[in-house]
Design a protein around this motif. Structure first.
Motif, mmCIF file in Angstrom:
data_model
loop_
_atom_site.group_PDB
_atom_site.id
_atom_site.type_symbol
_atom_site.label_atom_id
_atom_site.label_comp_id
_atom_site.label_asym_id
_atom_site.label_seq_id
_atom_site.Cartn_x
_atom_site.Cartn_y
_atom_site.Cartn_z
ATOM 1 N N VAL A 188 23.649 36.859 24.773
ATOM 2 C CA VAL A 188 24.079 35.484 25.017
ATOM 3 C C VAL A 188 22.915 34.547 24.734
ATOM 4 N N LYS A 189 23.196 33.533 23.958
ATOM 5 C CA LYS A 189 22.287 32.400 23.806
ATOM 6 C C LYS A 189 23.010 31.231 24.475
ATOM 7 N N LEU A 190 22.400 30.690 25.515
ATOM 8 C CA LEU A 190 23.049 29.655 26.311
ATOM 9 C C LEU A 190 22.292 28.341 26.207
ATOM 10 N N PHE A 191 23.004 27.282 25.861
ATOM 11 C CA PHE A 191 22.498 25.914 25.854
ATOM 12 C C PHE A 191 23.272 25.201 26.951
ATOM 13 N N TYR A 192 22.584 24.874 28.039
ATOM 14 C CA TYR A 192 23.244 24.441 29.275
ATOM 15 C C TYR A 192 22.723 23.067 29.675
ATOM 16 N N VAL A 193 23.572 22.056 29.586
ATOM 17 C CA VAL A 193 23.177 20.679 29.854
ATOM 18 C C VAL A 193 23.687 20.233 31.228
ATOM 19 N N LEU A 194 22.776 19.691 32.015
ATOM 20 C CA LEU A 194 23.113 19.068 33.292
ATOM 21 C C LEU A 194 22.599 17.633 33.195
ATOM 22 N N GLY A 195 23.416 16.790 32.570
ATOM 23 C CA GLY A 195 23.014 15.419 32.264
ATOM 24 C C GLY A 195 23.455 14.423 33.320
ATOM 25 N N GLY B 181 26.404 17.826 40.716
ATOM 26 C CA GLY B 181 25.922 18.868 41.612
ATOM 27 C C GLY B 181 26.812 20.092 41.582
ATOM 28 N N PHE B 182 26.429 21.074 42.409
ATOM 29 C CA PHE B 182 27.152 22.332 42.539
ATOM 30 C C PHE B 182 27.685 22.476 43.950
ATOM 31 N N TRP C 89 15.502 19.016 41.017
ATOM 32 C CA TRP C 89 15.711 20.257 41.766
ATOM 33 C C TRP C 89 16.258 21.365 40.877
ATOM 34 N N VAL C 90 17.013 21.006 39.848
ATOM 35 C CA VAL C 90 17.513 22.015 38.905
ATOM 36 C C VAL C 90 16.338 22.564 38.099
ATOM 37 N N GLU C 91 15.493 21.671 37.616
ATOM 38 C CA GLU C 91 14.319 22.094 36.847
ATOM 39 C C GLU C 91 13.453 23.050 37.666
ATOM 40 N N VAL D 227 13.792 31.857 29.025
ATOM 41 C CA VAL D 227 14.452 30.748 29.708
ATOM 42 C C VAL D 227 13.490 29.568 29.725
ATOM 43 N N ARG D 228 13.971 28.419 29.233
ATOM 44 C CA ARG D 228 13.142 27.222 29.235
ATOM 45 C C ARG D 228 13.955 26.036 29.715
ATOM 46 N N VAL D 229 13.244 25.099 30.335
ATOM 47 C CA VAL D 229 13.850 23.852 30.789
ATOM 48 C C VAL D 229 13.312 22.725 29.906
ATOM 49 N N PHE D 230 14.222 21.857 29.497
ATOM 50 C CA PHE D 230 13.875 20.714 28.671
ATOM 51 C C PHE D 230 14.421 19.455 29.327
ATOM 52 N N GLY D 231 13.729 18.341 29.160
ATOM 53 C CA GLY D 231 14.251 17.057 29.598
ATOM 54 C C GLY D 231 15.328 16.582 28.638
#
Length: 123
Positions: A51-58, A63-64, A94-96, A110-114
């Motif tokens: 799996v290659k996942l591109f996951y946006v929380l904009g 929230g969850f 908090w997600v980052e 796994v990486r976090v991006f702005g």
């Protein structure tokens, strides 16, 4: 059509077929994971083995729920070795922090991006 009170995952266009690219909209609950994201990840594993996942929380992410947090944990554990790469795109602090905390436990990268780094995350 989605209930405006519950959240959902919107599939993003413009990604290769081997990438699960989604944006979380609203307040994500158990059903959004179980009925939307889980099947996409399962299909990617069945088709590609990884799996290659591109996951946006904009800005539209609200929230969850506790049920969603549990489903996220189950998804990660059930596909622990299947994630090849994960890019989480968010400006939610908090997600980052959470992603950075748990990233070393994942086998894949796994990486976090702005949000401003969308193109870098997509690459």
């Amino acid at each position: 059509m989605h209930d405006t009170k519950s959240g959902h995952f919107e599939v993003l266009d413009g990604f290769p077929d081997d990438v699960v690219a989604v944006s979380a909209k609203g307040r994500i609950d158990h059903d959004a994971y179980a009925k939307e994201l889980h099947p996409m990840v399962d299909a990617s594993v069945a088709d590609d083995g990884k799996v290659k996942l591109f996951y946006v929380l904009g800005p539209e992410f609200e929230g969850f729920t506790a049920g969603a947090a549990w489903e996220d944990t189950k998804l990660g554990l059930s596909h622990w070795s299947d994630f090849e790469r994960v890019a989480v795109v968010t400006d939610v602090g908090w997600v980052e922090m959470g992603v950075k905390l748990f990233a070393p436990l994942m086998r894949g990268r796994v990486r976090v991006f702005g949000m401003a780094d969308w193109d870098q995350a997509k690459a």
